[in-house]
Design a protein around this motif. Structure first.
Motif: not given
Lengths: 177, 211
Positions: A19-20, A22-23, A26-27, A29-30, A33-34
């Motif tokens: 989970a860590l 993936a987290l 995810g961060i 990847a996010g 985008q920024l």
């Protein structure tokens, strides 16, 4: 702790690890985008070629035409026509105070324009303002405080293109004493 | 067991955070996509990848040119649609625009050169942005000034007025001159903002004629 409990804990720990991970992904990847992918500077001139600098507040004799120096700046790389352009089709720079403000514009003395030519048309001289310029206004104010919304109309160009004519507000707090 | 519960709780919290991060990311992408869609309707100048000055990026390249119907200086309505079958250069200009005046003789010359191949220039004056539609006296005065300029500059191609009303349809028209090169089928094949050169304009005319 029994074996079953130990197994559950290990599975839970693995799950937590996943989970860590993936987290984190995810961060990241996010975050990707920024960040703007196109780092190009956008040089399109916007329609804000002139800024009013100062004064924000003036104190003048009530009922007397009093001199006020209004300071403006034309953004770098642009020019605006002077008050007396070199061609009848060019739009002059004009300062006004609308009726109904209480305060009246008795006179406005404009600086002489500087002469420039466009690189594509070196024969035609233009009378323009660039950088900072000052309009010497004479204003007539009754006694009291008046928030005046003066107007400056101008038309700006650079060497290769022109922006539509624009009117900006020139806010001045006039105190008549 | 308490430790297991603690680990499971931590996992659940992490998953919740992950879920929130994913949702926030999705929201951001949605907003960014909407912004992109909104901005794509507007043309803009960007640095040319070749490093040679600026290049006008128009969202209309490869798309049908927005049709319009405007009055010419004689008061007759002229529509873009009526030029289907011809290559057309739609040139937005103004009498107060020095760079527009510089390119006017180029447009006259190129129009004369390529007219036999089915080419036309439509000069669209953008003056009158400060006039209300019902200000008849203002429009008459404006039209007279445009007609005087057209006469002085020997503009032999059709000149239409009230081009500012097309601002939204044509991507903002933030600066003059702005030109759109339209092929015989009515598709925009090139666009220019600002003064370039006669050879650049000619290259785009050839592109419009060849498609």
């Amino acid at each position: 702790m029994d074996i079953e409990g130990l197994g559950l804990m290990m599975r839970s720990t693995k799950l937590a690890g996943l989970a860590l991970l993936a987290l984190g992904a995810g961060i990241l990847a996010g975050h990707a985008q920024l960040i703007p992918t196109n780092g190009q500077n956008r040089p399109t001139p916007k329609n804000d070629a002139v800024q009013y600098l100062f004064p924000e507040q003036v104190t003048v004799g009530a009922g007397k035409a009093s001199p006020v120096s209004l300071h403006f700046r034309v953004v770098s790389g642009m020019h605006i026509n002077s008050h007396t352009p070199s061609d009848e089709y060019l739009i002059p720079t004009v300062f006004t105070i609308p009726d109904g403000e209480g305060v009246k514009l008795a006179a406005a003395n404009y600086p002489n324009g500087g002469n420039i030519t466009l690189s594509a048309d070196p024969k035609t001289k233009l009378s323009v303002y660039t950088g900072e310029f000052i309009i010497q206004a004479k204003i007539l104010s009754p006694a009291g405080n008046h928030l005046v919304q003066g107007k400056l109309r101008y038309q700006a160009c650079n060497d290769s293109q022109c922006l539509p004519p624009k009117t900006i507000t020139v806010p001045i707090d006039v105190i008549g004493k | 067991m308490n430790r297991n519960k603690l680990v499971l709780s931590v996992v659940l919290v992490i998953l919740a955070i992950f879920g929130w991060a994913g949702w926030a990311n999705w929201q951001y992408r949605q907003q960014a996509a909407e912004k992109r869609l909104a901005s794509v309707a507007k043309g803009e100048l960007v640095p040319d990848p070749s490093g040679d000055g600026l290049k006008y990026l128009s969202p209309f390249i490869g798309k049908p040119a927005p049709d319009f119907s405007l009055q010419n200086l004689q008061g007759q309505k002229v529509s873009l649609d009526s030029y289907k079958g011809k290559a057309v250069l739609v040139n937005f200009w103004a009498t107060w625009c020095g760079p527009c005046k510089v390119e006017t003789p180029w447009l006259i010359e190129l129009r004369n050169k390529y007219a036999p191949q089915g080419f036309e220039v439509l000069g669209i004056s953008t003056e009158g942005d400060d006039l209300k539609p019902d200000d008849k006296a203002g429009w008459v005065k404006q039209k007279a000034a445009i007609a005087k300029f057209v006469n002085e500059e020997h503009m032999s191609y059709p000149v239409l007025v009230n081009g500012d009303s097309l601002s939204q349809e044509y991507g903002g028209l933030d600066a003059m001159p702005t030109s759109f090169f339209i092929d015989r089928k009515g598709t925009v094949v090139a666009a220019q903002m600002g003064l370039t050169s006669e050879s650049d304009i000619e290259a785009n005319i050839k592109k419009a004629l060849s498609d």
